[in-house]
Design an enzyme around this catalytic site. Structure first.
Site, short mmCIF file in Angstrom:
data_model
loop_
_atom_site.label_atom_id
_atom_site.label_comp_id
_atom_site.label_asym_id
_atom_site.label_seq_id
_atom_site.Cartn_x
_atom_site.Cartn_y
_atom_site.Cartn_z
N HIS A 82 0.72 -1.24 -0.03
CA HIS A 82 0.17 -0.01 0.04
C HIS A 82 0.66 1.24 -0.05
O HIS A 82 1.75 1.40 1.02
CB HIS A 82 -0.93 -0.07 1.25
CG HIS A 82 -1.85 1.37 1.24
ND1 HIS A 82 -3.02 1.15 0.58
CD2 HIS A 82 -1.67 2.69 1.89
CE1 HIS A 82 -3.49 2.44 0.50
NE2 HIS A 82 -2.82 3.24 1.46
N ASP A 161 -14.88 2.35 7.33
CA ASP A 161 -14.03 3.21 6.60
C ASP A 161 -14.55 4.23 5.53
O ASP A 161 -14.39 5.23 5.27
CB ASP A 161 -12.71 2.43 6.35
CG ASP A 161 -11.73 3.41 5.62
OD1 ASP A 161 -11.24 4.36 6.34
OD2 ASP A 161 -11.32 3.17 4.48
N ARG A 168 -14.42 12.35 6.25
CA ARG A 168 -13.30 13.02 6.72
C ARG A 168 -12.83 14.02 5.49
O ARG A 168 -12.26 15.05 5.65
CB ARG A 168 -12.06 12.20 6.81
CG ARG A 168 -12.04 11.25 8.19
CD ARG A 168 -10.98 10.02 8.42
NE ARG A 168 -9.74 10.60 8.14
CZ ARG A 168 -9.02 9.81 7.49
NH1 ARG A 168 -9.36 8.65 6.84
NH2 ARG A 168 -7.70 10.03 7.45
N SER A 183 -7.68 4.08 8.86
CA SER A 183 -8.22 3.99 7.65
C SER A 183 -7.46 2.70 6.90
O SER A 183 -8.23 1.88 6.13
CB SER A 183 -8.26 5.12 6.91
OG SER A 183 -8.54 5.10 5.57
N LYS A 187 -8.43 -1.41 5.92
CA LYS A 187 -8.81 -2.03 4.71
C LYS A 187 -7.87 -3.26 4.39
O LYS A 187 -8.18 -4.29 3.65
CB LYS A 187 -8.84 -0.85 3.80
CG LYS A 187 -9.89 -0.13 3.58
CD LYS A 187 -9.84 0.85 2.43
CE LYS A 187 -8.66 1.84 2.42
NZ LYS A 187 -9.09 3.20 2.79
N1 URA Z 1 -5.51 6.51 2.08
C1 URA Z 1 -6.56 5.96 2.80
O1 URA Z 1 -7.16 4.77 2.52
N2 URA Z 1 -7.05 6.50 3.84
C2 URA Z 1 -6.56 7.68 4.34
O2 URA Z 1 -7.09 8.16 5.63
C3 URA Z 1 -5.54 8.28 3.59
C4 URA Z 1 -5.07 7.62 2.53
#
Ligand code: URA
Length: 436
Positions: A82, A161, A168, A183, A187
């Site tokens: 990621h 999320d 957000r 967040s 995921k």
């Molecule tokens: N990417 C995400 O999935 N969440 C965040 O809070 C910031 C970047």
């Protein structure tokens, strides 16, 4: 329990218990707490911060708001990467086929572009026919058949999320280490992976501009993954200038294919190979990171990684011919050079403004529902430290309409600082967190 009491507690710098956080996340996910109360709690948390204990509880509550995907039908280890996002960051399109070709499974649930940063899903959708919104069962089918699958967040994956992220974005509560960590990690852990490699960006094009903030974010993410028994390492990498030579959706698919053919820009190739190497190592495919790097190189040189990409595109409904003929990608109609006003060396680049200029041309969204123009893009001719002559092109803009062209052109030109003294080299990989 009442949301209003939890908001007050956080406003007054209190620390929540695990039960309080679990209540907040579960009640919000089930529409029992309205957006305005959640928004108030998010802002209180943004300002007051979250303790490590609160952060752990928040990540786990968000992770368990949905399903953790079961990949027990696969014998290979499941590994993902990621990135916290940047400009021209297309490594997912390169490393997923490399790592799948090398024998691991890559169940990648990716995001869309956010602000000035690009998103893997949007890039993949430049490929005619490519489907990113597969059901979980189709996701597993593609993964089982070719060892990689790239989709968007489904209703089953960390639904908390999905809701909180949208809130957000609209309440200016994105850039907070605790909230970003919860967040991303909720995921990623829901993907059912064994190991995760994080690419935490730092510099003018990153959400965390200062290196110490990127390191702090990396540390809490690595700690979170390890606490739930996953192997994890974070590379802190430079986003003080775009990664590779191109930004924009078709452009980035083209450049990714170029790297998988053994070419491409050195920084993009090196970072893709390094991230792949760590994925091979954490996925126990190789004994060392060096062996992982050799395996990654072999997957490119043998053409196996490119074949893997072709398979994945076909299985996800895309036109696999794109691998041999990138002219089938949507391309922009017009081209315009942005030239240097003076001679000297490129001393700095405002990478955020380059990403914003691309977004203005239609390559990003202002509102969630905006459509992306996949054909527009930027080609970067100069990197920090390069010598440039007055009048020489810095960037080629590919555009489709004149609407914001002038503003994007000015923003692009102003992003480059030209000075008389060649600046020192900036390392691409700054630090590795959790690798010992
Ligand atoms: N990417 C995400 O999935 N969440 C965040 O809070 C910031 C970047």
């Amino acid at each position: 329990m009442r949301a209003v009491d939890l908001i007050r507690k956080k406003r007054d710098s209190g620390e929540h218990s695990r039960e309080e956080i679990e209540y907040l996340i579960s009640a919000y996910t089930h529409d029992e707490i309205p957006d305005y109360q959640m928004a108030a709690w998010l802002m209180a948390s943004w300002i007051r911060g979250l303790s490590r204990k609160e952060l752990a509880a928040l990540t786990e509550a968000m992770l368990h708001s949905g399903e953790v995907v079961d990949h027990s039908y696969l014998s290979a280890k499941k590994v993902d990467k990621h990135s916290t996002g940047g400009v021209g960051d297309k490594t997912s399109l390169i490393l997923a086929p490399i790592v799948a070709a090398g024998g691991l499974a890559v169940p990648m649930i990716s995001g869309r572009g956010l602000g000035h940063t690009g998103g893997t899903l949007d890039k993949l959708e430049a490929i005619p026919g490519f489907q990113t919104s597969l059901s979980l069962s189709d996701f597993k089918k593609v993964l089982g058949e070719c060892g990689m699958a790239l989709i968007g967040q489904t209703a089953e994956i960390a639904p908390a999320d999905k809701k909180i992220y949208a809130l957000r974005d609209a309440t200016s509560t994105v850039e907070n280490i605790g909230l970003i960590c919860a967040s991303i990690m909720s995921k990623k852990l829901a993907e059912g992976i064994d190991a995760l490699v994080l690419d935490v960006k730092t510099g003018s094009g990153a959400f965390m501009r200062r290196e110490e903030d990127s390191v702090a974010l990396a540390e809490v993410m690595v700690e979170t993954a390890k606490r739930v028994g996953k192997k994890c390492v974070a590379l802190i990498t430079d986003m003080g200038q775009p990664l590779g030579r191109f930004a924009g959706h078709s452009n980035e698919v083209m450049e990714s294919i170029e790297v998988l053919r053994g070419g491409g820009a050195a920084d993009l190739r090196d970072l893709s190979l390094e991230l792949s190497a760590w994925m091979f190592y954490l996925g126990e495919r190789t004994k060392t990171v060096d062996d992982g790097r050799s395996l990654a190189v072999e997957m490119v040189q043998s053409g196996k990684a490119l074949e893997k990409l072709r398979d994945c595109i076909r299985l996800q409904g895309g036109n696999p011919r794109v691998v041999d003929d990138t002219s089938i990608l949507p391309l922009a109609r017009g081209r315009l050079e942005v030239r240097s006003a003076r001679s000297g060396f490129v001393t700095d680049i405002n990478c955020l403004d380059l990403g914003s200029a691309l977004a203005m041309l239609g390559g990003g969204r202002e509102k969630k529902e905006d459509r992306i123009d996949h054909g527009v893009g930027l080609e970067f001719h100069k990197r920090i430290g390069d010598e440039v002559q007055g009048g020489e092109p810095l960037v080629t803009i590919s555009y489709n309409t004149d609407a914001q062209l002038r503003a994007a052109q000015e923003m692009t030109a102003a992003s480059y600082q030209i000075g008389d003294i060649k600046p020192p080299m900036r390392p691409l990989i700054r630090r590795i967190i959790g690798g010992a």
